[in-house]
Design a protein around this motif. Structure first.
Motif, PDB file in Angstrom:
ATOM      1  N   PRO A  36       0.567  -1.414  -0.071  1.00 16.40           N
ATOM      2  CA  PRO A  36       0.165  -0.242   0.063  1.00 16.40           C
ATOM      3  C   PRO A  36       0.618   1.113   0.013  1.00 16.40           C
ATOM      4  CG  PRO A  36       0.038  -1.451   2.583  1.00 16.40           C
ATOM      5  CD  PRO A  36       0.230  -1.774   1.081  1.00 16.40           C
ATOM      6  N   MET A  37       0.981   2.019  -0.292  1.00 18.43           N
ATOM      7  CA  MET A  37       1.326   3.498  -0.712  1.00 18.43           C
ATOM      8  C   MET A  37       2.133   4.112   0.500  1.00 18.43           C
ATOM      9  SD  MET A  37       1.524   4.542  -3.179  1.00 18.43           S
ATOM     10  CE  MET A  37       2.927   5.718  -3.843  1.00 18.43           C
ATOM     11  N   ARG A  38       0.449   4.284   2.183  1.00 22.29           N
ATOM     12  CA  ARG A  38       1.047   4.428   3.088  1.00 22.29           C
ATOM     13  C   ARG A  38       1.119   3.203   4.422  1.00 22.29           C
ATOM     14  NH1 ARG A  38      -3.300   7.754   5.394  1.00 22.29           N
ATOM     15  NH2 ARG A  38      -1.522   8.565   6.710  1.00 22.29           N
ATOM     16  N   GLY A  39       1.682   3.169   5.312  1.00 19.82           N
ATOM     17  CA  GLY A  39       1.674   2.045   5.976  1.00 19.82           C
ATOM     18  C   GLY A  39       0.311   1.603   6.902  1.00 19.82           C
ATOM     19  N   ASN A  40       0.462   3.082   7.497  1.00 23.80           N
ATOM     20  CA  ASN A  40      -0.983   3.285   8.670  1.00 23.80           C
ATOM     21  C   ASN A  40      -0.827   1.925   9.664  1.00 23.80           C
ATOM     22  OD1 ASN A  40      -2.511   4.197   6.190  1.00 23.80           O
ATOM     23  ND2 ASN A  40      -3.306   2.863   5.629  1.00 23.80           N
TER      24      ASN A  40
ATOM     25  N   GLU B  89      -1.185  -1.742  13.420  1.00 25.88           N
ATOM     26  CA  GLU B  89       0.013  -2.909  14.291  1.00 25.88           C
ATOM     27  C   GLU B  89      -0.378  -4.056  15.132  1.00 25.88           C
ATOM     28  OE1 GLU B  89       3.327  -1.641  17.741  1.00 25.88           O
ATOM     29  OE2 GLU B  89       1.735  -0.299  17.373  1.00 25.88           O
ATOM     30  N   PRO B  90      -1.634  -3.808  15.958  1.00 26.42           N
ATOM     31  CA  PRO B  90      -2.201  -5.072  16.168  1.00 26.42           C
ATOM     32  C   PRO B  90      -2.783  -6.747  15.560  1.00 26.42           C
ATOM     33  CG  PRO B  90      -3.848  -3.268  16.455  1.00 26.42           C
ATOM     34  CD  PRO B  90      -2.907  -2.757  15.016  1.00 26.42           C
ATOM     35  N   GLU B  91      -2.787  -6.007  13.915  1.00 23.89           N
ATOM     36  CA  GLU B  91      -2.703  -7.239  13.197  1.00 23.89           C
ATOM     37  C   GLU B  91      -1.357  -7.831  13.029  1.00 23.89           C
ATOM     38  OE1 GLU B  91      -3.956  -6.065   9.410  1.00 23.89           O
ATOM     39  OE2 GLU B  91      -5.699  -4.940   9.893  1.00 23.89           O
TER      40      GLU B  91
ATOM     41  N   TRP C 151       2.160 -11.911  15.090  1.00 26.48           N
ATOM     42  CA  TRP C 151       3.792 -12.712  15.617  1.00 26.48           C
ATOM     43  C   TRP C 151       2.906 -13.430  16.677  1.00 26.48           C
ATOM     44  CZ3 TRP C 151       7.137  -7.111  15.890  1.00 26.48           C
ATOM     45  CH2 TRP C 151       7.248  -6.805  14.914  1.00 26.48           C
ATOM     46  N   THR C 152       2.103 -13.233  17.695  1.00 26.65           N
ATOM     47  CA  THR C 152       1.668 -14.396  18.636  1.00 26.65           C
ATOM     48  C   THR C 152       1.318 -15.614  18.211  1.00 26.65           C
ATOM     49  OG1 THR C 152       1.081 -11.960  19.822  1.00 26.65           O
ATOM     50  CG2 THR C 152      -0.132 -14.165  20.771  1.00 26.65           C
ATOM     51  N   GLU C 153       0.643 -15.541  17.702  1.00 31.44           N
ATOM     52  CA  GLU C 153       0.005 -16.934  16.793  1.00 31.44           C
ATOM     53  C   GLU C 153       1.516 -17.756  15.981  1.00 31.44           C
ATOM     54  OE1 GLU C 153      -2.133 -15.677  13.515  1.00 31.44           O
ATOM     55  OE2 GLU C 153      -4.101 -15.484  14.765  1.00 31.44           O
TER      56      GLU C 153
ATOM     57  N   ILE D  18       9.326   3.652  25.148  1.00 31.59           N
ATOM     58  CA  ILE D  18      10.214   3.422  23.737  1.00 31.59           C
ATOM     59  C   ILE D  18       9.825   2.972  23.209  1.00 31.59           C
ATOM     60  CG2 ILE D  18      11.427   1.141  24.857  1.00 31.59           C
ATOM     61  CD1 ILE D  18      13.576   3.026  23.668  1.00 31.59           C
ATOM     62  N   GLN D  19       9.529   3.195  21.685  1.00 35.37           N
ATOM     63  CA  GLN D  19       9.450   2.988  20.163  1.00 35.37           C
ATOM     64  C   GLN D  19       9.937   1.564  20.109  1.00 35.37           C
ATOM     65  OE1 GLN D  19       8.907   5.515  17.179  1.00 35.37           O
ATOM     66  NE2 GLN D  19       7.478   6.528  17.772  1.00 35.37           N
ATOM     67  N   ARG D  20       9.870   0.742  19.040  1.00 29.73           N
ATOM     68  CA  ARG D  20       9.949  -0.965  19.064  1.00 29.73           C
ATOM     69  C   ARG D  20      11.117  -0.798  18.422  1.00 29.73           C
ATOM     70  NH1 ARG D  20       4.889  -2.291  19.327  1.00 29.73           N
ATOM     71  NH2 ARG D  20       4.082  -3.698  20.821  1.00 29.73           N
ATOM     72  N   LEU D  21      11.217  -0.130  17.650  1.00 24.87           N
ATOM     73  CA  LEU D  21      12.787   0.578  16.939  1.00 24.87           C
ATOM     74  C   LEU D  21      13.865   0.812  16.579  1.00 24.87           C
ATOM     75  CD1 LEU D  21      10.987  -0.587  13.005  1.00 24.87           C
ATOM     76  CD2 LEU D  21      11.572  -2.071  14.822  1.00 24.87           C
ATOM     77  N   THR D  22      13.689   2.261  18.286  1.00 24.89           N
ATOM     78  CA  THR D  22      14.210   2.325  18.940  1.00 24.89           C
ATOM     79  C   THR D  22      15.984   1.775  19.317  1.00 24.89           C
ATOM     80  OG1 THR D  22      12.809   4.916  19.179  1.00 24.89           O
ATOM     81  CG2 THR D  22      14.412   4.981  20.041  1.00 24.89           C
ATOM     82  N   SER D  23      15.235   0.719  19.968  1.00 30.02           N
ATOM     83  CA  SER D  23      16.735   0.092  20.820  1.00 30.02           C
ATOM     84  C   SER D  23      17.308  -0.590  19.926  1.00 30.02           C
ATOM     85  CB  SER D  23      15.698  -0.746  22.104  1.00 30.02           C
ATOM     86  OG  SER D  23      15.883   0.133  22.989  1.00 30.02           O
TER      87      SER D  23
END
Length: 79
Positions: A15-19, A24-26, A31-33, A63-68
């Motif tokens: 998609p043109m936008r990440g949204n 994120e919930p999906e 990842w949980t599954e 902190i956001q997930r990708l910062t670390s």
């Protein structure tokens, strides 16, 4: 002039936008599954724990997930 027609961009299914706020919930559910956290941590069970102290508390919450990982990559590159 419509500059969109002058660009040579690849055709993708992305998609043109990440949204991210909507998606994120999906992503987290998938990842949980897949039990991704367990699969990633299993090979390191015998290794000692390492805590990266990456700066002060953040004004906008946790902190956001990708910062670390970005900080770790910079430390590894500079070592």
């Amino acid at each position: 002039m419509d500059y969109k027609e002058t660009l040579n961009l690849p055709a993708t299914d992305f998609p043109m936008r990440g949204n991210l706020p909507q998606r994120e919930p999906e992503i987290m559910q998938r990842w949980t599954e897949l039990e991704l956290d367990r699969k990633l941590s299993e090979p390191n069970q015998e290794k000692p724990n390492f805590t990266l102290h990456d700066g002060p508390p953040y004004a906008n919450g946790n902190i956001q997930r990708l910062t670390s990982p970005a900080g770790i990559a910079m430390v590894c590159r500079s070592s």
